[in-house]
Design an enzyme around this catalytic site. Structure first.
Site, PDB file in Angstrom:
ATOM      1  N   LEU A 193       0.927  -0.992  -0.145  1.00  0.00           N
ATOM      2  CA  LEU A 193      -0.205   0.086   0.345  1.00  0.00           C
ATOM      3  C   LEU A 193       0.788   1.189   0.014  1.00  0.00           C
ATOM      4  CD1 LEU A 193      -2.895   0.430   0.201  1.00  0.00           C
ATOM      5  CD2 LEU A 193      -2.429   0.482   2.489  1.00  0.00           C
ATOM      6  N   ASP A 194       0.806   1.887  -1.099  1.00  0.00           N
ATOM      7  CA  ASP A 194       1.443   3.085  -1.505  1.00  0.00           C
ATOM      8  C   ASP A 194       1.722   4.203   0.835  1.00  0.00           C
ATOM      9  OD1 ASP A 194       1.246   2.754  -3.360  1.00  0.00           O
ATOM     10  OD2 ASP A 194      -0.218   4.428  -4.027  1.00  0.00           O
ATOM     11  N   ARG A 195       2.828   4.228   0.644  1.00  0.00           N
ATOM     12  CA  ARG A 195       3.383   5.067   1.608  1.00  0.00           C
ATOM     13  C   ARG A 195       2.300   6.204   2.286  1.00  0.00           C
ATOM     14  NH1 ARG A 195       9.570   6.376   2.781  1.00  0.00           N
ATOM     15  NH2 ARG A 195       9.151   7.282   4.949  1.00  0.00           N
ATOM     16  N   ALA A 201      -0.825   6.182   1.084  1.00  0.00           N
ATOM     17  CA  ALA A 201      -2.070   5.957   1.342  1.00  0.00           C
ATOM     18  C   ALA A 201      -1.815   5.213   3.299  1.00  0.00           C
ATOM     19  CB  ALA A 201      -2.677   5.145   0.495  1.00  0.00           C
ATOM     20  N   ARG A 220      -4.442   5.677  -8.770  1.00  0.00           N
ATOM     21  CA  ARG A 220      -3.572   6.812  -8.780  1.00  0.00           C
ATOM     22  C   ARG A 220      -3.371   6.912 -10.022  1.00  0.00           C
ATOM     23  NH1 ARG A 220       1.402   6.662  -4.905  1.00  0.00           N
ATOM     24  NH2 ARG A 220       1.722   9.674  -5.341  1.00  0.00           N
TER      25      ARG A 220
END
Length: 310
Positions: free
Chosen positions: A135-137, A139, A245
């Site tokens: 999971l993106d940093r 997010a 995104r």
């Protein structure tokens, strides 16, 4: 971010400990600081991260170090929020700004490292922690880790076969004329870039990977009639890097806080200074089969304040 330091071990340093060699070669590093840098995961030997200061080096080996690892702050293990926990796996609610696993510059401060320390504090010797998905940093939201290798095969296969369902809440700022209405999907293929991130692929490009994201309008979040911010739900059919995104930006409604795909700094306005680093993307739902019993499991995380309707 500073540039990494790179050099080769010279014959005179043959058989030295990595700690002593760094203290000898790098200005400002004594033996204690060198050991701290190594333990923080900021040193690579022949492209492999080394975290034991006493490892011996050999002439000709390539060494790369990231001194910013010395400034990394650990995530306190007691701060981990478990949504679900059992002997084979855990589901954690990740805070924004925390990477799921070690980043290139350091292993300190990531979710997996904090989980290892949490298990150690509970008396588990040499705990196992497996990263199933990322999971993106910037997010926040649900992430699953295996803590026994027996769960790896099933969960990884579910993720690879797109049988692990993931639902997200996002806050977007539509460009003029691009306001989403109701439900819509994006199937634009994505090309992963060597320097990080993705771009939308063109038809016939062999590098492009299939990607499918479904969006649903939840309602207005805030903003004036001329510059609204909206809340959407998204569900992934595939799991490409930065998929939500890139697809949201491609459709004309970049996510608030997304400086990579927002283009014009979307997300800076009306956001408190303490929240500027966060991405308004939250992994709210996670459904999969139990890795041992096969039972259907469904988990949900609380919404952050930005993700709620006013």
């Amino acid at each position: 971010m500073t540039s990494p330091k790179r050099f080769r071990v010279v014959p005179l340093e043959q058989g030295m400990s990595l700690r002593n060699m760094l203290a000898r070669r790098v200005r400002g590093l004594d033996r204690d600081r060198a050991a701290e840098l190594i333990r923080a995961g900021g040193v690579y030997v022949n492209r492999l991260r080394v975290r034991l200061p006493q490892v011996l080096v050999a002439a000709g080996e390539r060494v790369v170090l990231y001194t910013e690892a010395l400034d990394a702050q650990p995530l306190p293990p007691e701060d981990l929020v478990f949504v679900h926990r059992e002997q084979d796996f855990v589901v954690i609610d990740k805070p924004a700004g925390v990477p799921v696993s070690p980043v290139r510059e350091t292993a300190v401060g990531c979710l997996s490292e904090a989980l290892i320390h949490r298990l150690e504090a509970e008396g588990i010797t040499r705990p196992y922690v497996g990263v199933v998905h990322r999971l993106d940093r910037g997010a926040s939201g649900l992430v699953v880790f295996t803590i026994r290798s027996i769960a790896n095969k099933s969960l990884h296969k579910q993720f690879r076969d797109h049988r692990m369902r993931r639902g997200y809440r996002l806050r977007v700022r539509p460009r003029p004329g691009c306001e989403p209405a109701g439900e819509l999907s994006c199937d634009a293929p994505l090309i992963k870039l060597s320097e990080g991130g993705v771009v939308i692929g063109k038809p016939g490009d062999g590098r492009a990977k299939a990607a499918l994201t479904h969006f649903r309008l939840v309602g207005a979040a805030s903003g004036s009639a001329s510059d609204p911010e909206l809340l959407l739900d998204a569900e992934l059919e595939t799991g490409r890097t930065h998929q939500i995104r890139a697809h949201a930006a491609h459709l004309g409604f970049p996510i608030v806080g997304d400086h990579r795909y927002g283009g014009d700094g979307a997300g800076d306005r009306d956001i408190a200074p303490a929240q500027l680093d966060r991405l308004c993307l939250h992994a709210q739902r996670l459904d999969f089969e139990h890795p041992v019993s096969g039972a259907a499991l469904a988990f949900e995380a609380k919404l952050p304040a930005w993700g709620k309707l006013p």
